[in-house]
Design an enzyme around this catalytic site. Structure first.
Site, PDB file in Angstrom:
ATOM      1  N   GLY A 103       0.873  -1.162   0.000  1.00 49.62           N
ATOM      2  CA  GLY A 103       0.000   0.000   0.000  1.00 49.62           C
ATOM      3  C   GLY A 103       0.903   1.201   0.000  1.00 49.62           C
ATOM      4  N   GLU A 104       0.918   1.932   1.084  1.00 49.49           N
ATOM      5  CA  GLU A 104       1.807   3.090   1.202  1.00 49.49           C
ATOM      6  C   GLU A 104       2.410   3.065   2.610  1.00 49.49           C
ATOM      7  OE1 GLU A 104       3.007   5.344  -0.974  1.00 49.49           O
ATOM      8  OE2 GLU A 104       4.100   5.966   0.815  1.00 49.49           O
ATOM      9  N   SER A 105       3.717   2.827   2.665  1.00 48.77           N
ATOM     10  CA  SER A 105       4.372   2.656   3.968  1.00 48.77           C
ATOM     11  C   SER A 105       4.202   3.875   4.866  1.00 48.77           C
ATOM     12  CB  SER A 105       5.849   2.332   3.776  1.00 48.77           C
ATOM     13  OG  SER A 105       6.476   3.324   2.985  1.00 48.77           O
ATOM     14  N   CYS A 121       5.912  -5.476  -0.316  1.00 51.31           N
ATOM     15  CA  CYS A 121       6.048  -4.110  -0.842  1.00 51.31           C
ATOM     16  C   CYS A 121       6.169  -3.096   0.300  1.00 51.31           C
ATOM     17  CB  CYS A 121       4.894  -3.820  -1.805  1.00 51.31           C
ATOM     18  SG  CYS A 121       5.307  -2.540  -2.989  1.00 51.31           S
ATOM     19  N   ARG A 173      12.781   3.139  -1.261  1.00 46.32           N
ATOM     20  CA  ARG A 173      11.382   3.213  -1.714  1.00 46.32           C
ATOM     21  C   ARG A 173      11.301   3.643  -3.173  1.00 46.32           C
ATOM     22  NH1 ARG A 173       8.730   7.381   0.976  1.00 46.32           N
ATOM     23  NH2 ARG A 173       6.784   6.437   0.298  1.00 46.32           N
ATOM     24  N   ILE A 183       4.534  -2.886  -8.019  1.00 44.77           N
ATOM     25  CA  ILE A 183       3.838  -1.594  -8.087  1.00 44.77           C
ATOM     26  C   ILE A 183       4.591  -0.597  -7.211  1.00 44.77           C
ATOM     27  CG2 ILE A 183       1.659  -0.377  -7.703  1.00 44.77           C
ATOM     28  CD1 ILE A 183       0.275  -3.180  -7.765  1.00 44.77           C
ATOM     29  N   ARG A 184       5.221   0.389  -7.810  1.00 42.36           N
ATOM     30  CA  ARG A 184       6.047   1.357  -7.066  1.00 42.36           C
ATOM     31  C   ARG A 184       6.871   0.601  -6.006  1.00 42.36           C
ATOM     32  NH1 ARG A 184       3.293   4.775  -3.966  1.00 42.36           N
ATOM     33  NH2 ARG A 184       1.487   3.415  -3.957  1.00 42.36           N
ATOM     34  N   HIS A 192       3.764  -7.911  -5.176  1.00 41.68           N
ATOM     35  CA  HIS A 192       2.436  -8.161  -4.594  1.00 41.68           C
ATOM     36  C   HIS A 192       1.973  -9.586  -4.903  1.00 41.68           C
ATOM     37  CE1 HIS A 192       0.961  -4.115  -3.287  1.00 41.68           C
ATOM     38  NE2 HIS A 192       1.999  -3.747  -4.032  1.00 41.68           N
ATOM     39  N   GLU A 203      -0.272 -11.249  -3.587  1.00 37.95           N
ATOM     40  CA  GLU A 203      -1.719 -11.418  -3.350  1.00 37.95           C
ATOM     41  C   GLU A 203      -2.550 -11.028  -4.568  1.00 37.95           C
ATOM     42  OE1 GLU A 203       0.096  -8.957  -2.482  1.00 37.95           O
ATOM     43  OE2 GLU A 203      -1.057  -7.094  -2.570  1.00 37.95           O
TER      44      GLU A 203
END
Ligand code: GLN
Length: 198
Positions: free
Chosen positions: A51-53, A83, A114, A142-143, A179, A181
């Protein structure tokens, strides 16, 4: 008492929560979401999703969830970070400005950077040869963070992409920069469910 079915939590502050829960259930785990320290009680494993750390670290701070996860890991709870989860588990983040002042979990002896593969537009998929798996594993990046350095010989590299480690294991910690999942291939969740149950 520990039953035959591992109880695995999914950190549910932000990010790909439902997808991990489905993959873990398919791998035979009993799954619950975790938003507060007391919900870690009785878990054999915890997934820290992508997601976003920075968002996850900020949302965890008011209830002290990051140190509580580190403590439960010290008592034996296995961890699987993907991620953003890898970023939160890494002992060092080389561009940590946006995370400064916020607790992370730490403990995984790697240095990560990152967004090192570029912006959202640079997301990509790959087929990875993973140690212990017979056929290539589809992986969605993803990023994604890059593992710049391994800091301890105990860290096993399970897979590489573009010359860098993208899946690692150290003791009861498993982490991937992609990812797992988001595909229908749940073999890493299977591996983690077995790890957690041991
Ligand atoms: N770039 C994100 C971060 O820094 C991670 C991206 C992801 O989890 N897909 O947290």
């Amino acid at each position: 008492m520990v039953s035959g079915t591992p109880q695995i939590g999914v950190l549910a502050l932000q990010g790909a929560v439902a997808e991990h829960a489905r993959a873990l259930q398919a791998a035979g785990a009993e799954v619950r979401t975790v938003r507060r320290p007391e919900e870690l009680e009785g878990l054999q494993g915890l997934v820290v999703p992508g997601g976003e750390s920075t968002a996850i670290a900020r949302l965890a701070a008011p209830v002290g969830l990051m140190p509580a996860i580190a403590q439960r890991h010290g008592e034996g709870m296995a961890l699987f970070g993907t991620c953003a989860g890898l970023i939160l588990m890494a002992s060092r983040v080389s561009d940590a400005e946006a995370l400064e002042g916020f607790d992370r979990i730490g403990g995984l002896d790697v240095v990560v950077r990152r967004n090192a593969y570029g912006s959202q537009l640079d997301s990509f998929t790959d087929q990875l040869d993973v140690q212990g798996l017979n056929d290539p594993l589809p992986a969605v990046f993803i990023r994604a963070p890059i593992v710049e350095q391994i800091l301890h010989p105990e860290v096993e590299v399970l897979a590489e992409a573009q010359g860098s480690p993208v899946a690692v294991r150290q003791g009861r910690m498993l982490a991937a920069s992609f990812h797992p999942e988001l595909t229908g291939d749940h073999r890493l969740h299977q591996l983690f469910t077995e790890m957690a149950g041991q």
